[in-house]
Design an enzyme around this catalytic site. Structure first.
Site, mmCIF file in Angstrom:
data_model
loop_
_atom_site.group_PDB
_atom_site.id
_atom_site.type_symbol
_atom_site.label_atom_id
_atom_site.label_comp_id
_atom_site.label_asym_id
_atom_site.label_seq_id
_atom_site.Cartn_x
_atom_site.Cartn_y
_atom_site.Cartn_z
ATOM 1 N N ARG A 20 11.484 -5.731 4.068
ATOM 2 C CA ARG A 20 11.265 -4.313 3.774
ATOM 3 C C ARG A 20 12.298 -3.432 4.482
ATOM 4 O O ARG A 20 12.615 -3.645 5.642
ATOM 5 C CB ARG A 20 9.867 -3.978 4.296
ATOM 6 C CG ARG A 20 9.315 -2.687 3.852
ATOM 7 C CD ARG A 20 7.829 -2.745 3.807
ATOM 8 N NE ARG A 20 7.209 -2.824 5.137
ATOM 9 C CZ ARG A 20 5.891 -2.818 5.313
ATOM 10 N NH1 ARG A 20 5.089 -2.760 4.282
ATOM 11 N NH2 ARG A 20 5.390 -2.883 6.531
ATOM 12 N N ARG A 70 0.195 -8.960 13.161
ATOM 13 C CA ARG A 70 -0.379 -7.917 12.284
ATOM 14 C C ARG A 70 -1.267 -8.555 11.211
ATOM 15 O O ARG A 70 -2.327 -8.024 10.889
ATOM 16 C CB ARG A 70 0.751 -7.087 11.660
ATOM 17 C CG ARG A 70 1.468 -6.225 12.702
ATOM 18 C CD ARG A 70 2.750 -5.615 12.175
ATOM 19 N NE ARG A 70 2.531 -4.751 11.039
ATOM 20 C CZ ARG A 70 3.480 -4.429 10.150
ATOM 21 N NH1 ARG A 70 4.699 -4.917 10.272
ATOM 22 N NH2 ARG A 70 3.199 -3.631 9.162
ATOM 23 N N ARG A 101 -9.503 0.704 9.851
ATOM 24 C CA ARG A 101 -9.034 -0.683 9.983
ATOM 25 C C ARG A 101 -10.021 -1.541 10.772
ATOM 26 O O ARG A 101 -9.751 -2.723 10.991
ATOM 27 C CB ARG A 101 -7.703 -0.685 10.724
ATOM 28 C CG ARG A 101 -6.498 -1.103 9.850
ATOM 29 C CD ARG A 101 -5.325 -0.902 10.713
ATOM 30 N NE ARG A 101 -4.094 -1.506 10.426
ATOM 31 C CZ ARG A 101 -3.047 -0.856 9.887
ATOM 32 N NH1 ARG A 101 -3.178 0.357 9.437
ATOM 33 N NH2 ARG A 101 -1.887 -1.446 9.801
ATOM 34 N N LYS A 116 0.827 -1.220 0.000
ATOM 35 C CA LYS A 116 0.000 0.000 0.000
ATOM 36 C C LYS A 116 0.855 1.262 0.000
ATOM 37 O O LYS A 116 0.598 2.197 -0.736
ATOM 38 C CB LYS A 116 -0.938 0.040 1.225
ATOM 39 C CG LYS A 116 -1.958 -1.061 1.270
ATOM 40 C CD LYS A 116 -2.990 -0.844 2.362
ATOM 41 C CE LYS A 116 -2.409 -0.833 3.774
ATOM 42 N NZ LYS A 116 -1.836 -2.133 4.196
HETATM 43 P P1 AMP Z 1 1.001 0.476 9.464
HETATM 44 O O1 AMP Z 1 2.155 1.385 9.235
HETATM 45 O O2 AMP Z 1 -0.228 0.916 8.723
HETATM 46 O O3 AMP Z 1 1.335 -0.969 9.207
HETATM 47 O O4 AMP Z 1 0.623 0.596 11.021
HETATM 48 C C1 AMP Z 1 1.568 0.264 12.028
HETATM 49 C C2 AMP Z 1 0.837 0.001 13.337
HETATM 50 O O5 AMP Z 1 0.144 1.186 13.746
HETATM 51 C C3 AMP Z 1 -0.245 -1.077 13.283
HETATM 52 O O6 AMP Z 1 0.268 -2.384 13.444
HETATM 53 C C4 AMP Z 1 -1.146 -0.650 14.443
HETATM 54 O O7 AMP Z 1 -0.573 -1.005 15.690
HETATM 55 C C5 AMP Z 1 -1.108 0.871 14.340
HETATM 56 N N1 AMP Z 1 -2.189 1.393 13.463
HETATM 57 C C6 AMP Z 1 -2.039 2.053 12.275
HETATM 58 N N2 AMP Z 1 -3.236 2.398 11.773
HETATM 59 C C7 AMP Z 1 -4.170 1.933 12.644
HETATM 60 C C8 AMP Z 1 -5.594 1.957 12.669
HETATM 61 N N3 AMP Z 1 -6.317 2.515 11.676
HETATM 62 N N4 AMP Z 1 -6.213 1.377 13.725
HETATM 63 C C9 AMP Z 1 -5.513 0.810 14.733
HETATM 64 N N5 AMP Z 1 -4.171 0.744 14.764
HETATM 65 C C10 AMP Z 1 -3.500 1.298 13.730
#
Ligand code: AMP
Length: 217
Positions: free
Chosen positions: A127, A171, A88, A13
């Site tokens: 990554r 995750r 999410r 993404k």
């Molecule tokens: P990402 O960079 O999108 O993979 O997000 C990294 C981490 O941030 C995730 O594993 C969650 O712990 C937290 N996070 C990011 N976006 C959300 C969301 N919309 N709702 C809940 N936790 C989030």
């Protein structure tokens, strides 16, 4: 234009959002990036989010919704924005719908980047990112010219602490349990466009541009 990007961790993404921003000049609002920024700044929100992020769990809805609605209201995104990593959960999606309604706006499209589970772990653990310019690499699929050094500014690349094999399992599990149901939530609103994310990066980008060009035509 308001575009929501759905997809499991490692689907690509972030990489595809960069291509969208280059082409259409929309704002990129990534909830993960905003949380990482809050943590770096040592804010109260950053401190509250820390343990959830480090263990690969979702940060509670109330914290995320308040953070993202504030961003939506303050970001100067005249042309539109891409929501990456938010919503999410169904609760977040419902709160987003309400907030957009108040702003007199609505989601135009939900891009769902589909990648087989078997590929995700390798994609995430390989990554690497440039801490200065944010360019993303993969040690196998998209390596930098010199090992572990950014092509653009020569900085040593870093690995996100939650991109390890242990955390990525949580995750992916959180994605299946809490986020994947949003595909049917948005399908009911006829907003979802599926994109095959199993193919090389350039091919994903082409399919995505074809869909988005078709919307704005
Ligand atoms: P990402 O960079 O999108 O993979 O997000 C990294 C981490 O941030 C995730 O594993 C969650 O712990 C937290 N996070 C990011 N976006 C959300 C969301 N919309 N709702 C809940 N936790 C989030």
């Amino acid at each position: 234009m308001i575009l929501v990007f759905l997809g499991p961790p490692g689907a690509g993404k972030g990489t595809q959002c960069k291509s969208l921003v280059d082409r259409y000049r929309w704002c990129h609002l990534s909830s993960g990036d905003i949380l990482r920024r809050e943590r770096k700044e040592g804010s109260e929100l950053g401190r509250k989010a820390q343990s959830y992020m480090d263990s690969g769990k979702l940060v509670p809805d109330d914290l995320i919704v308040a953070m993202m609605i504030k961003e939506l209201n303050t970001a100067s995104c005249g042309k539109g924005f891409i929501l990456d990593g938010f919503p999410r959960t169904q609760g977040q999606a419902e709160e987003l719908d309400k907030a957009l309604q108040k702003m007199g706006r609505r989601i135009d499209v939900v891009l769902n980047l589909e990648v087989d589970d078997a590929r995700l772990e390798q994609r995430v653990t390989g990554r690497r990112t440039c801490p200065v310019c944010g360019t993303a690499y993969h040690i196998v699929f998209n390596p930098p010219k010199r090992e572990n050094v950014c092509d653009k500014d020569g900085q040593p690349l870093v690995q996100r602490p939650d991109d390890t094999a242990e955390v990525v399992c949580n995750r992916i599990q959180a994605y299946h349990q809490q986020t994947a149901p949003l595909i049917s939530y948005y399908s009911k609103q006829k907003l979802v466009k599926n994109i095959d994310g199993n193919v090389p990066i350039d091919e994903v980008t082409k399919s995505m541009f074809r869909i988005v060009d078709g919307l704005s035509a």
